[in-house]
Design an enzyme around this catalytic site. Structure first.
Site, PDB file in Angstrom:
ATOM      1  N   SER A   1       0.792  -1.225   0.000  1.00 15.04           N
ATOM      2  CA  SER A   1       0.000   0.000   0.000  1.00 15.04           C
ATOM      3  C   SER A   1       0.824   1.274   0.000  1.00 15.04           C
ATOM      4  O   SER A   1       0.330   2.323  -0.407  1.00 15.04           O
ATOM      5  CB  SER A   1      -0.943   0.014   1.203  1.00 15.04           C
ATOM      6  OG  SER A   1      -0.203  -0.041   2.415  1.00 15.04           O
TER       7      SER A   1
ATOM      8  N   HIS B   1      -5.497  -4.252  -2.008  1.00 14.03           N
ATOM      9  CA  HIS B   1      -5.283  -3.254  -3.054  1.00 14.03           C
ATOM     10  C   HIS B   1      -5.240  -3.835  -4.454  1.00 14.03           C
ATOM     11  O   HIS B   1      -5.171  -3.075  -5.423  1.00 14.03           O
ATOM     12  CB  HIS B   1      -3.987  -2.495  -2.781  1.00 14.03           C
ATOM     13  CG  HIS B   1      -4.019  -1.657  -1.548  1.00 14.03           C
ATOM     14  ND1 HIS B   1      -4.440  -0.343  -1.544  1.00 14.03           N
ATOM     15  CD2 HIS B   1      -3.706  -1.964  -0.258  1.00 14.03           C
ATOM     16  CE1 HIS B   1      -4.376   0.135  -0.307  1.00 14.03           C
ATOM     17  NE2 HIS B   1      -3.942  -0.832   0.491  1.00 14.03           N
TER      18      HIS B   1
ATOM     19  N   LYS C   1     -11.568  -0.390  -1.222  1.00 13.92           N
ATOM     20  CA  LYS C   1     -10.729   0.094  -2.314  1.00 13.92           C
ATOM     21  C   LYS C   1     -11.486  -0.045  -3.640  1.00 13.92           C
ATOM     22  O   LYS C   1     -12.274   0.812  -4.005  1.00 13.92           O
ATOM     23  CB  LYS C   1      -9.403  -0.663  -2.356  1.00 13.92           C
ATOM     24  CG  LYS C   1      -8.339  -0.114  -1.429  1.00 13.92           C
ATOM     25  CD  LYS C   1      -8.615  -0.325   0.025  1.00 13.92           C
ATOM     26  CE  LYS C   1      -7.499   0.154   0.922  1.00 13.92           C
ATOM     27  NZ  LYS C   1      -7.786  -0.034   2.346  1.00 13.92           N
TER      28      LYS C   1
END
Length: 420
Positions: free
Chosen positions: A180, A208, A239
């Protein structure tokens, strides 16, 4: 006498206090790649809504309908009164999407990783990348297993630790799929090979990358062409899925075990009806609109190329540039000043300092959304050029590169033939 309230800010926080800059806890409203901060409209590059789905009318409409039907909260844990048909539908859909036997959803992504703790028992060993998300580190601390951290993506170090480990111990390797802060991918094919060679399980946090990478958006395993490499996934809906909540997906027996042993699941109220419905609607879109993934990866590649051309350090060259781009500044105080100067130019970013990154490696973290336009990217590059020159972070010689599909084809890593 000691006082438990006798605490003070540590790490890099005083650097920000001393400079007078406040990059954190800024009140704002954001949507579709822009935000309103301090009364001004700016380009938003601090949001993890990579596919731009949090404001999509199909997602917000589903959330509104679920709230109208079920209320704002389930007001109870999943085990007692907090399971709706929507939760079960999302779990079944998610398991099928990832090619797993079963899945379970949690109230947040952080709680999904904490739910791993019961797997880390006495006599077991956990091998963890030192750049893993804080929630994975906390899960390992909560468990009873021996801890074997390895330097970020250092496969030689990981192999040495596995070779010297007690052969009788239960072993598990834990890694982020897409890191991240650094914006790079785990070396999944190598990690998987080591896991199989040393009879270790492999857990990947796809927070992610699931929804973003791979032909169908299934994450790093699909991206690398090793669909059976991962034994257990964790992830979040905050996300690519434009909602809030977390999940675990893997073998039915293990998911069933965690349903009755994971404290972060058992002792927390369940995902709200709105969050579940939003995640379901977003999953529908992820499955049928791959052009969103293509768009955001194109934009990320163009932005990374532009920043490098200006003279900024965005880390190591990557075969694929994900929509997380670190701009390394170094000293925390200078990072705070850079954040403020870029905001003054009309771009909202994230300032990242220790302990999120090592001391002396403070960075400005940029995230790209599919809803960003070519004009947005031009404004971002212009802001960084102006701020970087004022502060001496880059020389006056760097030039802003052209931004746009015609100008950028072939000029950035994402133009290469890759599995996306």
């Amino acid at each position: 006498m000691a006082d438990v309230f006798d605490k003070h800010l540590s790490s890099s926080a005083p650097s920000f206090v001393d400079t007078g800059f406040r990059p954190f806890y800024q009140a704002l409203s954001a949507r579709d790649g822009e935000a309103r901060v301090r009364g001004e409209r700016v380009v938003m590059t601090a949001c993890n809504d990579y596919l731009g789905l949090s404001g999509d009318s199909r997602v917000t409409g589903a959330a509104a309908r679920a709230t109208e039907r079920y209320g704002a909260s389930c007001s109870g844990s999943r085990a007692l009164c907090g399971t709706l048909p929507l939760h079960e539908e999302l779990e079944a859909r998610l398991a099928a999407f990832l090619g797993c036997e079963a899945a379970i959803v949690t109230t947040t992504g952080f709680q999904a990783n904490l739910a791993l703790a019961p797997l880390f028992g006495r006599g077991d060993l956990v091998f963890s990348d030192m750049a893993n998300h804080a929630s994975l580190m906390d899960a390992i601390r909560l468990g009873w297993a021996g801890k074997r951290p390895y330097r970020h993506s250092d496969m030689a170090r990981l192999e040495r630790q596995l070779v010297t480990a007690d052969p009788a111990a239960g072993k598990v390797i834990v890694t982020d799929g897409l890191f991240s802060m650094e914006g790079d991918l785990c070396r999944l094919p190598e990690i998987s090979a080591l896991a199989r060679r040393h009879e270790a399980r492999l857990v990947v946090d796809g927070a992610h990358d699931i929804g973003l990478l791979g032909v169908r958006g299934r994450g790093v395993a699909e991206h690398f062409g090793v669909p059976d490499a991962v034994d257990l996934y964790t992830g979040t809906f905050s996300k690519c899925f434009g909602s809030i909540g977390g999940f675990l997906a893997g073998p039915a027996e293990i998911i069933g075990y965690l349903r009755y042993t994971a404290r972060s699941l058992l002792f927390s109220a369940s995902m709200t009806p709105a969050a579940v419905a939003a995640a379901l609607a977003a999953l529908d879109i992820v499955e049928v609109e791959p052009e969103r993934r293509t768009r955001v990866l194109d934009l990320a590649g163009w932005l990374d190329s532009g920043l490098r051309a200006l003279g900024f350090d965005t880390g190591t060259t990557r075969a694929v540039v994900p929509p997380i781009i670190p701009v390394y500044i170094g000293e925390a105080g200078l990072c705070a000043r850079m954040w403020e100067e870029v905001l003054a130019e009309g771009v909202f970013t994230s300032a990242v300092v220790a302990p999120a990154v090592p001391v002396g490696r403070a960075l400005i973290r940029l995230t790209v959304q599919a809803t960003h336009t070519d004009e947005h990217l031009a404004r971002i590059l212009g802001a960084f050029a102006a701020a970087g020159r004022r502060l001496g972070v880059i020389s006056a010689g760097g030039a802003v590169v052209a931004v746009g599909r015609a100008a950028a084809v072939g000029s950035h890593p994402n133009s290469m033939p890759v599995h996306v």
